[in-house]
Write an enzyme that holds these catalytic residues in place. Sequence first.
Site, mmCIF file in Angstrom:
data_model
loop_
_atom_site.group_PDB
_atom_site.id
_atom_site.type_symbol
_atom_site.label_atom_id
_atom_site.label_comp_id
_atom_site.label_asym_id
_atom_site.label_seq_id
_atom_site.Cartn_x
_atom_site.Cartn_y
_atom_site.Cartn_z
ATOM 1 C CG ASP A 177 -1.590 1.268 1.471
ATOM 2 O OD1 ASP A 177 -2.293 1.712 0.550
ATOM 3 O OD2 ASP A 177 -1.425 1.856 2.564
ATOM 4 C CG ASP B 133 -1.535 7.480 0.259
ATOM 5 O OD1 ASP B 133 -0.464 8.014 -0.082
ATOM 6 O OD2 ASP B 133 -2.536 7.460 -0.469
ATOM 7 C CG ASP C 274 -2.412 2.288 6.314
ATOM 8 O OD1 ASP C 274 -2.623 1.925 5.125
ATOM 9 O OD2 ASP C 274 -2.722 3.402 6.757
HETATM 10 MG MG LIG Z 1 -2.917 3.115 3.429
#
Ligand SMILES: [Mg+2]
Length: 189
Positions: free
Chosen positions: A8, A10, A132
Amino acid sequence: MSRAVFLDRDGTLIELVHHLTDPGDVRLIPGAGAAVRRLRAAGWKVVIVTNQSVIGRGKLTEAGLAEVHAEMARQLAAEGTQVDAILFCPLAPAQKDPTVIEDVMRKPGPGMLLGAAAEMGLELPACWMVGDTVSDMLAGRNAGCHTLLVRTGYGADYAHDIGALDGEAPDLAAAADIILNKTKNEEQP
Ligand SMILES: [Mg+2]
């Protein structure tokens, strides 16, 4: 066949900025560049898979996204590394549940991972998805990959018991350690 770590963007590779549109806001998370470098040195492909609803929401053009990614590439190059591919989904979601697949190409749909696997000849059961959020973990699970949650970005608040985690790590540097340790006795990819 080769193996990849899907990342991922961000909150995993770069610091979380809500609806990031300015290349000046791109900051690698500490240790993340070195983690990418170490994974690639061990033979892993590193592939970014990122939902970029800023495009679907009309806040950023694809050319603007390319500028953001050029800045990210510049910072990775300063750390002596690069990524092998960047896939993004431009769709804006119609609802807020991150566990619902609205489109196969938008995480938690597995489309970006499946597309990369077909294009790059990746062995998905040997690949990892690191992210995240719950949608990252589900995208990895839906693609048949191992999943690792990082506690950076939104991962700091991740408390869902969704049963899609194979493990967790404080950050991408620690996630790379886990992947490299688990696979160090296996044949090199
Ligand atoms: Mg993310």
